[in-house]
Scaffold this motif. Structure first.
Motif, mmCIF file in Angstrom:
data_model
loop_
_atom_site.group_PDB
_atom_site.id
_atom_site.type_symbol
_atom_site.label_atom_id
_atom_site.label_comp_id
_atom_site.label_asym_id
_atom_site.label_seq_id
_atom_site.Cartn_x
_atom_site.Cartn_y
_atom_site.Cartn_z
ATOM 1 N N LYS A 1 20.659 51.394 7.055
ATOM 2 C CA LYS A 1 22.124 51.882 6.994
ATOM 3 C C LYS A 1 22.467 53.218 6.206
ATOM 4 O O LYS A 1 23.281 53.597 5.997
ATOM 5 C CB LYS A 1 22.933 50.762 6.104
ATOM 6 N N ARG A 2 21.049 53.332 5.392
ATOM 7 C CA ARG A 2 21.170 54.501 4.407
ATOM 8 C C ARG A 2 21.151 55.892 5.375
ATOM 9 O O ARG A 2 21.365 56.719 4.577
ATOM 10 C CB ARG A 2 19.893 54.469 3.493
ATOM 11 N N ILE A 3 20.858 55.886 6.621
ATOM 12 C CA ILE A 3 20.764 56.876 7.591
ATOM 13 C C ILE A 3 22.073 57.157 8.244
ATOM 14 O O ILE A 3 22.421 56.319 8.965
ATOM 15 C CB ILE A 3 19.759 56.766 8.325
ATOM 16 N N ILE A 4 22.637 58.208 7.955
ATOM 17 C CA ILE A 4 24.045 58.306 8.467
ATOM 18 C C ILE A 4 24.085 59.666 9.557
ATOM 19 O O ILE A 4 23.929 60.707 9.264
ATOM 20 C CB ILE A 4 25.277 58.689 7.534
ATOM 21 N N PRO A 5 24.381 59.427 10.713
ATOM 22 C CA PRO A 5 24.389 60.552 11.699
ATOM 23 C C PRO A 5 25.550 61.256 11.461
ATOM 24 O O PRO A 5 26.805 60.748 11.219
ATOM 25 C CB PRO A 5 24.580 59.836 13.053
ATOM 26 N N MET A 6 25.698 62.562 11.693
ATOM 27 C CA MET A 6 26.806 63.411 11.616
ATOM 28 C C MET A 6 26.883 64.600 12.589
ATOM 29 O O MET A 6 25.847 65.056 12.743
ATOM 30 C CB MET A 6 26.558 63.856 10.139
ATOM 31 N N GLU A 7 27.772 64.454 13.119
ATOM 32 C CA GLU A 7 28.054 65.699 14.295
ATOM 33 C C GLU A 7 28.487 66.925 13.585
ATOM 34 O O GLU A 7 29.316 67.005 12.753
ATOM 35 C CB GLU A 7 29.131 65.136 15.078
ATOM 36 N N VAL A 8 27.665 67.861 13.904
ATOM 37 C CA VAL A 8 27.880 69.131 13.726
ATOM 38 C C VAL A 8 28.009 70.188 14.713
ATOM 39 O O VAL A 8 27.649 69.904 15.862
ATOM 40 C CB VAL A 8 26.804 69.718 12.659
ATOM 41 N N PRO A 9 28.668 71.384 14.792
ATOM 42 C CA PRO A 9 28.685 72.348 15.844
ATOM 43 C C PRO A 9 27.361 72.597 16.377
ATOM 44 O O PRO A 9 26.388 72.811 15.632
ATOM 45 C CB PRO A 9 29.526 73.474 15.315
ATOM 46 N N ALA A 10 27.168 72.330 17.669
ATOM 47 C CA ALA A 10 25.736 72.618 18.234
ATOM 48 C C ALA A 10 25.366 74.025 18.048
ATOM 49 O O ALA A 10 25.829 74.894 18.702
ATOM 50 C CB ALA A 10 25.673 71.943 19.672
ATOM 51 N N LEU A 11 24.247 74.312 17.202
ATOM 52 C CA LEU A 11 23.655 75.468 17.382
ATOM 53 C C LEU A 11 22.235 75.515 17.846
ATOM 54 O O LEU A 11 21.328 74.716 17.013
ATOM 55 C CB LEU A 11 23.632 76.218 16.084
ATOM 56 N N ALA A 12 21.805 75.962 18.910
ATOM 57 C CA ALA A 12 20.546 75.929 19.300
ATOM 58 C C ALA A 12 19.725 77.187 18.742
ATOM 59 O O ALA A 12 19.129 78.065 19.552
ATOM 60 C CB ALA A 12 20.442 75.837 21.016
ATOM 61 N N PHE B 1 20.306 59.380 3.720
ATOM 62 C CA PHE B 1 19.960 60.425 4.764
ATOM 63 C C PHE B 1 20.976 60.895 5.613
ATOM 64 O O PHE B 1 21.726 59.919 6.134
ATOM 65 C CB PHE B 1 18.706 60.060 5.348
ATOM 66 N N VAL B 2 21.495 62.115 5.585
ATOM 67 C CA VAL B 2 22.433 62.628 6.544
ATOM 68 C C VAL B 2 21.685 63.243 7.714
ATOM 69 O O VAL B 2 21.032 64.186 7.576
ATOM 70 C CB VAL B 2 23.516 63.590 6.167
ATOM 71 N N ALA B 3 22.028 62.617 8.902
ATOM 72 C CA ALA B 3 21.237 63.334 10.151
ATOM 73 C C ALA B 3 22.108 63.990 10.969
ATOM 74 O O ALA B 3 22.842 63.598 11.775
ATOM 75 C CB ALA B 3 20.633 61.967 10.960
ATOM 76 N N ALA B 4 22.078 65.227 10.823
ATOM 77 C CA ALA B 4 22.981 66.097 11.735
ATOM 78 C C ALA B 4 22.480 66.357 13.034
ATOM 79 O O ALA B 4 21.360 66.453 13.361
ATOM 80 C CB ALA B 4 23.048 67.598 11.004
ATOM 81 N N THR B 5 23.396 66.447 13.894
ATOM 82 C CA THR B 5 23.125 66.490 15.577
ATOM 83 C C THR B 5 22.461 67.743 15.612
ATOM 84 O O THR B 5 22.698 68.903 14.731
ATOM 85 C CB THR B 5 24.326 66.396 16.317
ATOM 86 N N ARG B 6 21.567 67.926 16.557
ATOM 87 C CA ARG B 6 20.788 69.079 16.936
ATOM 88 C C ARG B 6 20.428 69.122 18.309
ATOM 89 O O ARG B 6 19.724 68.271 19.093
ATOM 90 C CB ARG B 6 19.591 69.270 16.145
ATOM 91 N N PRO B 7 20.751 70.238 19.021
ATOM 92 C CA PRO B 7 20.577 70.255 20.515
ATOM 93 C C PRO B 7 19.126 70.091 20.770
ATOM 94 O O PRO B 7 18.112 70.728 20.092
ATOM 95 C CB PRO B 7 20.962 71.940 21.013
ATOM 96 N N GLY B 8 18.813 69.424 21.923
ATOM 97 C CA GLY B 8 17.409 68.931 22.092
ATOM 98 C C GLY B 8 16.861 68.081 21.558
ATOM 99 O O GLY B 8 15.621 67.359 21.682
ATOM 100 N N TYR B 9 17.572 67.262 20.557
ATOM 101 C CA TYR B 9 17.127 66.080 19.845
ATOM 102 C C TYR B 9 18.112 64.786 19.885
ATOM 103 O O TYR B 9 18.863 64.780 18.564
ATOM 104 C CB TYR B 9 16.549 66.469 18.404
#
Ligand code: ATP
Ligand code: MG
Length: 204
Positions: free
Chosen positions: A158-169, A132-140
């Motif tokens: 360990k199967r859940i990987i956070p991923m920084e993406v450009p913040a688009l609200a 699971f790729v968890a993309a950052t999202r404004p507000g969460y």
């Protein structure tokens, strides 16, 4: 099947409508995890969105097609809209696995969706079948993900990987409200999707 993808992304969503937040998350994951393909799969009947009327799956799928057309790595699938009953990710991942045997699967979500993962059907089995790729999202904020997952087997966490993406609200909810109120949606989603919404009179 002619395709033998080794690393495959799935971008699930209601896509009512699809917008740049979805596309930025999918493209970020494609690059970060060297995915050969990202398949956008519009949900048929999402079990958690029973409160409001969701647009016809056909409209949502067409908008998704229009949105991904300019990216050679992106594709769409109707497996969820064609499946009767509620759309559960577990069924979708099982189906994708049988269509593409041997592929390593990366299910792409935003931070809000991954924070709800404990409510998903067969979450442990799901985490055994795919990343699971968890993309950052404004507000969460993803900061409390670890605490939220305290009840899950650490091997699965360990199967859940956070991923920084450009913040688009940007959210589909906001886009629907804007259409309803006659405010602009330009630059929030691809132009062909905007044109489709206006031509078909969606969200009025
Ligand atoms: P709605 O407001 O109707 O819930 P939405 O904008 O949240 O729509 P969904 O179709 O519910 O869109 O989301 C599909 C997936 O895309 C989810 O995993 C969600 O977390 C992710 N996502 C949606 N918008 C963004 C965004 N702006 N940034 C990062 N991820 C997003
Ligand atoms: Mg949502």
């Amino acid at each position: 099947m002619a395709h033998t993808w080794k690393r495959l992304g799935i971008m699930g969503g209601t896509f009512d409508p699809i917008h740049y937040g979805h596309l930025v998350a999918a493209e970020g994951a494609r690059h970060a995890f060297q995915l050969e393909k990202v398949i956008f799969i519009p949900a048929g009947r999402p079990p958690h969105k029973t409160g409001r009327k969701i647009s016809d799956p056909h409209h949502r799928w067409i908008m998704t097609e229009l949105a991904v057309a300019s990216n050679p790595y992106f594709d769409t699938s109707t497996i969820e809209v064609d499946r009767p009953g509620y759309s559960y990710t577990i069924d979708t991942v099982r189906e994708v696995r049988s269509l593409y045997p041997g592929a390593e699967i990366f299910f792409i979500t935003g931070a809000d969706a991954v924070l709800e993962i404990l409510n998903w059907k067969n979450v442990n089995e799901l985490l055994e079948m795919c990343w699971f790729v968890a993309a950052t999202r404004p507000g969460y904020p993803l900061g409390n993900l670890k605490r939220r997952l305290a009840g899950i087997d650490p091997e699965h966490v360990k199967r859940i990987i956070p991923m920084e993406v450009p913040a688009l609200a940007i959210s589909s909810t906001e886009i629907r409200a804007r259409v309803q109120e006659g405010r602009p949606i330009k630059y929030l989603l691809p132009e062909p999707v905007e044109a489709y919404i206006l031509n078909r009179g969606l969200y009025k």
